[in-house]
Design an enzyme around this catalytic site. Structure first.
Site, PDB file in Angstrom:
ATOM      1  N   ASN A   6     -35.508  31.882  86.032  1.00 27.50           N
ATOM      2  CA  ASN A   6     -34.787  32.957  86.721  1.00 27.50           C
ATOM      3  C   ASN A   6     -33.283  32.730  86.521  1.00 27.50           C
ATOM      4  O   ASN A   6     -32.725  31.744  87.005  1.00 27.50           O
ATOM      5  CB  ASN A   6     -35.177  32.932  88.205  1.00 27.50           C
ATOM      6  CG  ASN A   6     -34.541  34.075  88.959  1.00 27.50           C
ATOM      7  OD1 ASN A   6     -33.375  34.376  88.734  1.00 27.50           O
ATOM      8  ND2 ASN A   6     -35.290  34.713  89.829  1.00 27.50           N
ATOM      9  N   HIS A   9     -28.811  33.292  88.886  1.00 25.35           N
ATOM     10  CA  HIS A   9     -27.717  32.465  89.411  1.00 25.35           C
ATOM     11  C   HIS A   9     -26.558  32.307  88.437  1.00 25.35           C
ATOM     12  O   HIS A   9     -25.460  31.950  88.844  1.00 25.35           O
ATOM     13  CB  HIS A   9     -28.253  31.115  89.900  1.00 25.35           C
ATOM     14  CG  HIS A   9     -29.093  31.290  91.131  1.00 25.35           C
ATOM     15  ND1 HIS A   9     -28.536  31.397  92.379  1.00 25.35           N
ATOM     16  CD2 HIS A   9     -30.418  31.462  91.280  1.00 25.35           C
ATOM     17  CE1 HIS A   9     -29.500  31.605  93.256  1.00 25.35           C
ATOM     18  NE2 HIS A   9     -30.648  31.646  92.613  1.00 25.35           N
ATOM     19  N   HIS A  42     -33.714  39.424  88.739  1.00 22.96           N
ATOM     20  CA  HIS A  42     -33.920  40.258  89.926  1.00 22.96           C
ATOM     21  C   HIS A  42     -32.764  41.250  89.999  1.00 22.96           C
ATOM     22  O   HIS A  42     -31.615  40.848  90.193  1.00 22.96           O
ATOM     23  CB  HIS A  42     -33.950  39.348  91.162  1.00 22.96           C
ATOM     24  CG  HIS A  42     -34.277  40.062  92.443  1.00 22.96           C
ATOM     25  ND1 HIS A  42     -34.529  39.395  93.613  1.00 22.96           N
ATOM     26  CD2 HIS A  42     -34.394  41.372  92.748  1.00 22.96           C
ATOM     27  CE1 HIS A  42     -34.792  40.263  94.566  1.00 22.96           C
ATOM     28  NE2 HIS A  42     -34.705  41.483  94.070  1.00 22.96           N
ATOM     29  N   ARG A  44     -31.155  43.462  92.197  1.00 20.34           N
ATOM     30  CA  ARG A  44     -31.165  43.783  93.630  1.00 20.34           C
ATOM     31  C   ARG A  44     -30.494  45.119  93.869  1.00 20.34           C
ATOM     32  O   ARG A  44     -29.608  45.523  93.114  1.00 20.34           O
ATOM     33  CB  ARG A  44     -30.434  42.687  94.424  1.00 20.34           C
ATOM     34  CG  ARG A  44     -31.185  41.361  94.465  1.00 20.34           C
ATOM     35  CD  ARG A  44     -30.521  40.413  95.450  1.00 20.34           C
ATOM     36  NE  ARG A  44     -30.810  40.786  96.817  1.00 20.34           N
ATOM     37  CZ  ARG A  44     -31.690  40.176  97.609  1.00 20.34           C
ATOM     38  NH1 ARG A  44     -32.363  39.142  97.181  1.00 20.34           N
ATOM     39  NH2 ARG A  44     -31.880  40.589  98.839  1.00 20.34           N
ATOM     40  N   ARG A  48     -25.885  42.303  93.748  1.00 20.36           N
ATOM     41  CA  ARG A  48     -25.011  41.150  94.050  1.00 20.36           C
ATOM     42  C   ARG A  48     -24.908  40.162  92.880  1.00 20.36           C
ATOM     43  O   ARG A  48     -23.998  39.363  92.832  1.00 20.36           O
ATOM     44  CB  ARG A  48     -25.469  40.442  95.324  1.00 20.36           C
ATOM     45  CG  ARG A  48     -26.760  39.704  95.174  1.00 20.36           C
ATOM     46  CD  ARG A  48     -27.080  38.909  96.411  1.00 20.36           C
ATOM     47  NE  ARG A  48     -27.399  39.767  97.543  1.00 20.36           N
ATOM     48  CZ  ARG A  48     -28.113  39.352  98.587  1.00 20.36           C
ATOM     49  NH1 ARG A  48     -28.522  38.100  98.644  1.00 20.36           N
ATOM     50  NH2 ARG A  48     -28.408  40.169  99.569  1.00 20.36           N
ATOM     51  N   GLU A  69     -37.790  41.475  88.523  1.00 22.79           N
ATOM     52  CA  GLU A  69     -38.127  41.567  89.948  1.00 22.79           C
ATOM     53  C   GLU A  69     -37.312  42.691  90.559  1.00 22.79           C
ATOM     54  O   GLU A  69     -36.105  42.801  90.291  1.00 22.79           O
ATOM     55  CB  GLU A  69     -37.751  40.280  90.671  1.00 22.79           C
ATOM     56  CG  GLU A  69     -38.438  39.048  90.152  1.00 22.79           C
ATOM     57  CD  GLU A  69     -37.841  37.795  90.788  1.00 22.79           C
ATOM     58  OE1 GLU A  69     -36.868  37.889  91.557  1.00 22.79           O
ATOM     59  OE2 GLU A  69     -38.354  36.723  90.497  1.00 22.79           O
ATOM     60  N   THR A  99     -31.499  35.180 100.080  1.00 18.57           N
ATOM     61  CA  THR A  99     -32.429  35.271  98.957  1.00 18.57           C
ATOM     62  C   THR A  99     -33.724  35.887  99.484  1.00 18.57           C
ATOM     63  O   THR A  99     -33.814  36.181 100.666  1.00 18.57           O
ATOM     64  CB  THR A  99     -32.649  33.872  98.326  1.00 18.57           C
ATOM     65  OG1 THR A  99     -33.585  33.998  97.247  1.00 18.57           O
ATOM     66  CG2 THR A  99     -33.180  32.861  99.327  1.00 18.57           C
ATOM     67  N   THR A 100     -34.719  36.074  98.606  1.00 20.04           N
ATOM     68  CA  THR A 100     -35.969  36.713  99.044  1.00 20.04           C
ATOM     69  C   THR A 100     -36.725  35.756  99.966  1.00 20.04           C
ATOM     70  O   THR A 100     -37.308  34.781  99.506  1.00 20.04           O
ATOM     71  CB  THR A 100     -36.825  37.089  97.812  1.00 20.04           C
ATOM     72  OG1 THR A 100     -35.963  37.669  96.841  1.00 20.04           O
ATOM     73  CG2 THR A 100     -37.914  38.064  98.181  1.00 20.04           C
ATOM     74  N   GLU A 150     -47.710  36.700  92.751  1.00 21.43           N
ATOM     75  CA  GLU A 150     -46.862  35.500  92.754  1.00 21.43           C
ATOM     76  C   GLU A 150     -46.766  35.034  94.195  1.00 21.43           C
ATOM     77  O   GLU A 150     -46.333  35.787  95.071  1.00 21.43           O
ATOM     78  CB  GLU A 150     -45.464  35.822  92.193  1.00 21.43           C
ATOM     79  CG  GLU A 150     -44.555  34.595  92.234  1.00 21.43           C
ATOM     80  CD  GLU A 150     -43.243  34.782  91.467  1.00 21.43           C
ATOM     81  OE1 GLU A 150     -43.149  35.700  90.633  1.00 21.43           O
ATOM     82  OE2 GLU A 150     -42.329  33.980  91.722  1.00 21.43           O
ATOM     83  N   HIS A 213     -40.200  30.148  94.271  1.00 16.54           N
ATOM     84  CA  HIS A 213     -39.187  30.145  95.326  1.00 16.54           C
ATOM     85  C   HIS A 213     -38.967  28.735  95.882  1.00 16.54           C
ATOM     86  O   HIS A 213     -39.881  28.137  96.428  1.00 16.54           O
ATOM     87  CB  HIS A 213     -39.496  31.101  96.490  1.00 16.54           C
ATOM     88  CG  HIS A 213     -38.271  31.376  97.303  1.00 16.54           C
ATOM     89  ND1 HIS A 213     -37.426  32.427  97.027  1.00 16.54           N
ATOM     90  CD2 HIS A 213     -37.714  30.691  98.317  1.00 16.54           C
ATOM     91  CE1 HIS A 213     -36.416  32.383  97.857  1.00 16.54           C
ATOM     92  NE2 HIS A 213     -36.557  31.333  98.647  1.00 16.54           N
ATOM     93  N   GLN A 236     -32.863  28.798  91.061  1.00 18.13           N
ATOM     94  CA  GLN A 236     -31.721  28.124  91.675  1.00 18.13           C
ATOM     95  C   GLN A 236     -31.611  26.653  91.261  1.00 18.13           C
ATOM     96  O   GLN A 236     -30.538  26.193  90.875  1.00 18.13           O
ATOM     97  CB  GLN A 236     -31.819  28.264  93.204  1.00 18.13           C
ATOM     98  CG  GLN A 236     -30.494  28.104  93.918  1.00 18.13           C
ATOM     99  CD  GLN A 236     -30.204  26.648  94.254  1.00 18.13           C
ATOM    100  OE1 GLN A 236     -31.110  25.825  94.302  1.00 18.13           O
ATOM    101  NE2 GLN A 236     -28.939  26.333  94.471  1.00 18.13           N
TER     102      GLN A 236
HETATM  103  N1  PXP Z   1     -39.883  34.320  92.189  1.00 22.88           N
HETATM  104  C1  PXP Z   1     -39.402  35.386  92.860  1.00 22.88           C
HETATM  105  C2  PXP Z   1     -40.284  36.575  93.028  1.00 22.88           C
HETATM  106  C3  PXP Z   1     -38.093  35.382  93.372  1.00 22.88           C
HETATM  107  O1  PXP Z   1     -37.628  36.447  94.066  1.00 22.88           O
HETATM  108  C4  PXP Z   1     -37.273  34.242  93.145  1.00 22.88           C
HETATM  109  C5  PXP Z   1     -35.845  34.194  93.588  1.00 22.88           C
HETATM  110  O2  PXP Z   1     -35.583  34.803  94.703  1.00 22.88           O
HETATM  111  C6  PXP Z   1     -37.817  33.174  92.432  1.00 22.88           C
HETATM  112  C7  PXP Z   1     -39.119  33.228  91.972  1.00 22.88           C
HETATM  113  C8  PXP Z   1     -37.010  31.930  92.128  1.00 22.88           C
HETATM  114  O3  PXP Z   1     -36.638  31.287  93.284  1.00 22.88           O
HETATM  115  P1  PXP Z   1     -35.594  30.072  93.217  1.00 22.88           P
HETATM  116  O4  PXP Z   1     -34.291  30.657  92.759  1.00 22.88           O
HETATM  117  O5  PXP Z   1     -35.555  29.576  94.611  1.00 22.88           O
HETATM  118  O6  PXP Z   1     -36.135  29.082  92.237  1.00 22.88           O
END
Ligand code: PXP
Length: 260
Positions: A6, A9, A42, A44, A48, A69, A99-100, A150, A213, A236
């Site tokens: 992801n 960031h 993602h 959003r 952001r 996403e 965050t989500t 997921e 996450h 992250q």
């Molecule tokens: N999967 C989904 C659906 C997410 O929304 C996110 C980030 O919000 C992640 C994975 C990755 O999470 P992280 O950044 O905490 O690794």
């Protein structure tokens, strides 16, 4: 086990200054070289981090499959249908959250979800639902006819951090803080049990299973042991480590953790 990186960031850093760098587009080649299996972004509603142009360029230029996403909002489904990424993961979105913070609650949203899912599948986009690990959410996902679920691993990650990491650095409620180590250990093993049981249940009901996450180099091993989880989406912690070791090495190291 597959790794979706992801890269939101990277855009967070750029948007902090509203400048042109770092450009998440530059991460595509690095992710591929390092062995990532998928790019996750993602878009959003408040834009952001990832912007519309990022989503368009990343989906158009990535040689890895892109998992977009987004919220169930019509605007987002319109964008997804126009850009046609490999997969769309529908996520809940609240403006005020950092965050989500939880999975989608399907209750009361069936019609909206059905419309969105049909539109996406008509464009030959795989659909995934980001859900909390509950049997109701799995059953609802099966009924909605999506290809993937997921599981939100936020609770597992938070409890892990409370037990093994620096307390001051984690986000959790006061109520959780008051729990003893024994209680935290119980919750952690309950969460892992739930993820194992529900990923198995999902697979038997014809769903493919991802999770994500809050996963990092410390807490990911127990999730990798759950054979029915095919893929992890991690952002992250990879981007955070990349500040010190570089993005390529951070992905190589995480990918090594995912070998079963
Ligand atoms: N999967 C989904 C659906 C997410 O929304 C996110 C980030 O919000 C992640 C994975 C990755 O999470 P992280 O950044 O905490 O690794």
């Amino acid at each position: 086990m597959l790794l979706g990186v992801n890269i939101d960031h990277i855009a967070v850093l750029r948007e902090a200054r509203k400048v042109a760098d770092p450009d998440p587009l530059d991460a595509l080649g690095i992710c591929k070289r390092a062995g990532a299996d998928q790019i996750t972004i993602h878009l959003r509603e408040d834009r952001r981090h990832i912007q519309d142009a990022d989503a368009k360029n990343i989906i158009t230029l990535s040689s890895l499959p892109v998992n977009l996403e987004c919220a169930i909002a019509k605007e987002m489904i319109d964008i997804a249908c126009a850009l046609r990424p490999h997969r769309v993961t529908l996520v809940p979105e609240k403006r005020e959250e950092v965050t989500t913070e939880g999975g989608l609650s399907v209750e009361g949203k069936q019609t909206k979800l059905q419309v969105a899912i049909k539109r996406l599948q008509k464009e030959e986009i795989e659909v995934s639902l980001f859900i909390d690990p509950t049997l109701e959410a799995v059953k609802a996902s099966v009924a909605l006819g999506v290809e993937w679920v997921e599981f939100h691993t936020g609770k597992y990650a938070n409890v892990y951090a409370m037990l093994y990491a620096n307390l001051a650095k984690t986000h959790h409620s006061i109520k959780e803080l008051e729990l003893s180590r024994v209680e935290l250990k119980e919750i952690l093993s309950e969460e892992l049990c739930k993820l194992r049981h529900l990923s198995c249940e999902s697979m038997e009901r014809g769903l493919r299973v991802a999770a994500g996450h809050g996963l990092n180099m410390q807490n990911v091993a127990a999730i990798v042991e759950i054979e029915t989880i095919e893929e992890l989406n991690i952002g992250q912690s990879i981007v955070a480590r990349s500040v010190y070791v570089g993005l390529e090495q951070a992905i190589i190291d995480m990918k090594a953790m995912l070998i079963r």
